[in-house]
Design a protein around this motif. Structure first.
Motif, PDB file in Angstrom:
ATOM      1  N   HIS A 157       0.820  -1.214   0.000  1.00 40.26           N
ATOM      2  CA  HIS A 157       0.000   0.000   0.000  1.00 40.26           C
ATOM      3  C   HIS A 157       0.857   1.269   0.000  1.00 40.26           C
ATOM      4  O   HIS A 157       0.387   2.322  -0.399  1.00 40.26           O
ATOM      5  N   ILE A 158       2.109   1.174   0.448  1.00 40.02           N
ATOM      6  CA  ILE A 158       2.930   2.396   0.427  1.00 40.02           C
ATOM      7  C   ILE A 158       3.257   2.819  -1.001  1.00 40.02           C
ATOM      8  O   ILE A 158       3.672   3.948  -1.241  1.00 40.02           O
ATOM      9  N   LYS A 159       3.081   1.908  -1.944  1.00 39.70           N
ATOM     10  CA  LYS A 159       3.321   2.285  -3.334  1.00 39.70           C
ATOM     11  C   LYS A 159       2.386   3.416  -3.762  1.00 39.70           C
ATOM     12  O   LYS A 159       2.739   4.219  -4.626  1.00 39.70           O
ATOM     13  N   ASP A 160       1.204   3.475  -3.156  1.00 28.35           N
ATOM     14  CA  ASP A 160       0.225   4.510  -3.529  1.00 28.35           C
ATOM     15  C   ASP A 160       0.851   5.902  -3.433  1.00 28.35           C
ATOM     16  O   ASP A 160       0.628   6.757  -4.285  1.00 28.35           O
ATOM     17  N   THR A 161       1.605   6.122  -2.353  1.00 27.59           N
ATOM     18  CA  THR A 161       2.242   7.419  -2.165  1.00 27.59           C
ATOM     19  C   THR A 161       3.161   7.748  -3.333  1.00 27.59           C
ATOM     20  O   THR A 161       3.152   8.870  -3.852  1.00 27.59           O
ATOM     21  N   PHE A 162       3.936   6.752  -3.754  1.00 23.86           N
ATOM     22  CA  PHE A 162       4.922   7.030  -4.802  1.00 23.86           C
ATOM     23  C   PHE A 162       4.271   7.136  -6.175  1.00 23.86           C
ATOM     24  O   PHE A 162       4.739   7.880  -7.035  1.00 23.86           O
ATOM     25  N   VAL A 163       3.185   6.416  -6.356  1.00 28.55           N
ATOM     26  CA  VAL A 163       2.428   6.565  -7.599  1.00 28.55           C
ATOM     27  C   VAL A 163       1.836   7.975  -7.660  1.00 28.55           C
ATOM     28  O   VAL A 163       1.912   8.660  -8.686  1.00 28.55           O
ATOM     29  N   ARG A 171       7.264  18.373  -0.041  1.00 30.18           N
ATOM     30  CA  ARG A 171       6.272  18.813   0.954  1.00 30.18           C
ATOM     31  C   ARG A 171       4.874  18.830   0.368  1.00 30.18           C
ATOM     32  O   ARG A 171       3.893  18.545   1.067  1.00 30.18           O
ATOM     33  N   LEU A 172       4.784  19.163  -0.899  1.00 28.70           N
ATOM     34  CA  LEU A 172       3.470  19.103  -1.547  1.00 28.70           C
ATOM     35  C   LEU A 172       2.984  17.660  -1.575  1.00 28.70           C
ATOM     36  O   LEU A 172       1.814  17.370  -1.269  1.00 28.70           O
ATOM     37  N   VAL A 173       3.889  16.749  -1.904  1.00 24.94           N
ATOM     38  CA  VAL A 173       3.516  15.330  -1.940  1.00 24.94           C
ATOM     39  C   VAL A 173       3.091  14.869  -0.549  1.00 24.94           C
ATOM     40  O   VAL A 173       2.100  14.141  -0.399  1.00 24.94           O
ATOM     41  N   MET A 174       3.806  15.298   0.477  1.00 22.84           N
ATOM     42  CA  MET A 174       3.423  14.938   1.850  1.00 22.84           C
ATOM     43  C   MET A 174       1.980  15.340   2.126  1.00 22.84           C
ATOM     44  O   MET A 174       1.186  14.548   2.632  1.00 22.84           O
ATOM     45  N   LEU A 175       1.657  16.583   1.761  1.00 17.54           N
ATOM     46  CA  LEU A 175       0.308  17.083   2.020  1.00 17.54           C
ATOM     47  C   LEU A 175      -0.741  16.264   1.281  1.00 17.54           C
ATOM     48  O   LEU A 175      -1.788  15.916   1.829  1.00 17.54           O
ATOM     49  N   LEU A 176      -0.441  15.951   0.017  1.00 12.73           N
ATOM     50  CA  LEU A 176      -1.467  15.307  -0.803  1.00 12.73           C
ATOM     51  C   LEU A 176      -1.545  13.804  -0.579  1.00 12.73           C
ATOM     52  O   LEU A 176      -2.464  13.144  -1.074  1.00 12.73           O
ATOM     53  N   THR A 177      -0.564  13.251   0.141  1.00 11.51           N
ATOM     54  CA  THR A 177      -0.608  11.814   0.411  1.00 11.51           C
ATOM     55  C   THR A 177      -0.751  11.513   1.891  1.00 11.51           C
ATOM     56  O   THR A 177      -0.645  10.352   2.309  1.00 11.51           O
ATOM     57  N   ASN A 178      -0.961  12.575   2.680  1.00 13.16           N
ATOM     58  CA  ASN A 178      -1.192  12.398   4.107  1.00 13.16           C
ATOM     59  C   ASN A 178      -0.023  11.697   4.802  1.00 13.16           C
ATOM     60  O   ASN A 178      -0.228  10.794   5.603  1.00 13.16           O
ATOM     61  N   ASN A 179       1.184  12.104   4.457  1.00 11.76           N
ATOM     62  CA  ASN A 179       2.377  11.609   5.137  1.00 11.76           C
ATOM     63  C   ASN A 179       3.012  12.752   5.916  1.00 11.76           C
ATOM     64  O   ASN A 179       3.210  13.828   5.366  1.00 11.76           O
TER      65      ASN A 179
END
Length: 507
Positions: A183-189, A483-491
């Motif tokens: 499921h962590i792949k979702d973040t990288f996708v 940081r944008l990715v963090m926000l949009l992936t809830n990390n």
RNA sequence: GAUCCCGUAGCUCAGCUGGUAGAGCAUUUGACUUUUAAUCAAAGGGUCUUGGGUUCGAGUCCCAACGGGGUCACCA
């Protein structure tokens, strides 16, 4: 026993030695444990999606491939799950179909990669599965992988047992993390999609993606400590870029009217949840535009990214719902000071600011510069309130040596930063193109630097020459992609949005 | 860089006030031809991160180092 070769051989535990033995046994049986290819026709997810109980024969011949994740052996029949890039599917293996090969199945392990040809059916327990006609070993695995069991209840909720959770191992051996915690792949996708949507957004508007030097003789465009490296042939020290700003502006001087770069930057500073020594920034420069135009563009771009990647205009981050609906709030920096401190800090002297900080219970170094004090008050009393996307505009000139002076507001520059959830996500300004002003500002920086602030900028004479040749009015923007990715992936940690975060060497 | 917490089997974790290691999964052997955290029976597997110290005796207490995580400082 296995004959160990003379090549470097790591210490093997019992499970690894057994797998090596199996490898040799399989070879001696004529099985190639590392064949060259497999004609995979179906993904696991495709089969689960396309199978219909009304037409069970429709998927009469499929070739699936993946890593063995679970094995349930029941005498002369076995149930395995294999995992491919789309998910897991169950394989049903029967002695009646596989004959002698069935007896060699004990030489196969969790972690091995196999290909299966067979037909799709639904088991008595209701799980869509592939009934194997032939099984092919595609890659023998020599090391045990973490096995996380999962249980799916009637509602489809998945409970994981003994999940691979050690953060250190997850970061150091990300491949195991990706296998054991798919499921962590979702973040990288999503990370890839965020970047691809942005790229398309810029390309559609006719702006050119460019590449500029990572190895720079002088570092500039930001204030940060750099990494230093050495070029042997030239016998000079070079810096890994802390920003690409000054090179992109040279390209605007050269006549491009819109350029952008998705830039790996390197900063030799501390590491924590929001800082990795190497990180990704987007920088874009568009000629004949100013920072107000850039605010509109940023808003539209981020709104597009969020809608396309998340599917809605709101994003849930931790416990906060963030709305990317347009327009974002816009507020002048000194208005925000007034709003959150009750004080008008504009134009105050260093001593007055020091007094204000004391009154506001903001601890600052008594020797700090006026800008440092302002910065500190902002980050303690204002920034935490900027939850929903907010453009903060019109910064003091001393904080922004590359931004154009505000035409009517003395001492301020045409600059904005975008804050979301209390963090800075973007920074932009009307670029300073007055060469005289730019030279003075860089010389000021050089003085601060000479006084001991090794993060201040240095005078880049070649850059100044470019500006003297003439840069059109230009708006520039930088966005911290991680940081944008963090926000949009809830990390909430940058280590979870970077595949291989920087770690100390083991041992 | 400062401070707190953590480091036991391939993975997830127990191990009380010190008496030289335990569970589940994984592994091995056996039973089982529609199971699914499969089940049942048996077995193997650990220089307890490393190095010192205290002690008759250290996974356990003390010191240091190494690695990780959190907080603070610096920064994006």
């Amino acid at each position: 026993m296995v004959s160990l070769s003379t090549m470097t051989e790591p210490q093997r535990n019992d499970q690894e030695l057994r797998r090596l033995e199996e490898l040799h046994l399989l070879r001696s049986m004529g099985v190639d444990p590392y064949p060259t290819s497999f004609n995979k026709t179906h993904d696991a997810a495709t089969i689960l999606r396309d199978f219909s109980d009304d037409a069970p024969d429709a998927l009469n011949t499929v070739h699936v491939a993946g890593r063995i994740m679970t094995v349930r052996r029941m005498g002369k029949a076995s149930f395995w799950h294999i995992q491919d890039h789309s998910g897991r599917i169950q394989i049903y293996l029967k002695k009646d179909d596989l004959g002698e090969q069935y007896d060699s199945l004990k030489l196969y392990d969790i972690g091995d990669i196999i290909g299966v040809e067979g037909f799709v059916f639904r088991t008595r327990m209701g799980e869509i599965s592939v009934h194997a006609r032939t099984l092919t070993l595609l890659t023998k695995s020599l090391r045990p992988i973490p096995v996380a069991k999962e249980e799916t209840d009637e509602q489809g909720n998945v409970t994981r047992y003994d999940a691979f959770a050690d953060k250190e191992l997850r970061y150091r051996r990300r491949y195991l993390d990706l296998i054991a915690n798919p499921h962590i792949k979702d973040t990288f996708v999503k990370r890839a999609r965020i970047i691809s949507v942005m790229r398309r957004f810029f390309d559609e508007r006719g702006w050119l993606e460019v590449e500029t030097p990572i190895l720079q003789p002088l570092y500039g465009g930001a204030t940060a400590r750099p990494f230093v490296t050495h070029h042997n042939a030239l016998d000079v020290d070079l810096y890994l870029r802390i920003a690409d700003e000054l090179y992109l502006k040279r390209l605007i001087v050269g006549g491009f009217e819109g350029v952008y770069e998705i830039s790996k930057n390197f900063r030799n500073e501390g590491m924590d949840k929001t800082h990795n020594p190497e990180y990704t920034a987007l920088e874009i420069y568009v000629a004949y535009k100013d920072y107000v135009w850039m605010m509109d563009m940023t808003e539209e771009c981020l709104n597009t990214v969020v809608r396309e990647v998340v599917g809605t205009e709101t994003v849930l981050f931790q416990d906060v719902e963030l709305s990317f609906a347009r327009p974002f709030r816009r507020a002048k920096m000194f208005d925000l000071y007034r709003e959150h401190t009750g004080k008008d800090l504009r134009g105050l002297s260093r001593e007055e600011l020091l007094a204000a900080a004391k009154e506001l219970h903001v601890g600052v170094d008594p020797k700090a510069s006026a800008m440092k004090i302002l910065d500190e008050i902002f980050s303690v009393l204002v920034q935490p309130h900027l939850i929903q996307p907010t453009f903060v505009t019109d910064y003091p000139v001393e904080m922004s040596p590359l931004a154009k002076a505000h035409p009517t507001e003395a001492g301020l520059v045409e600059r904005f930063e975008l804050f979301i959830n209390g963090n800075e996500v973007a920074n932009a300004f009307s670029e300073l193109n007055d060469p005289i002003d730019q030279r003075e500002r860089l010389e000021d920086q050089a003085r601060i630097r000479a006084d001991g602030d090794d993060e201040a900028m240095s005078v880049d004479e070649d850059f100044l020459q470019a500006i003297e040749v003439g840069m059109p009015p230009t708006a520039g923007l930088g966005i911290g992609i991680d940081r944008l990715v963090m926000l949009l992936t809830n990390n909430d940690s940058i280590r979870d949005v970077v595949f291989f975060p920087q770690m100390r060497p083991e041992h």
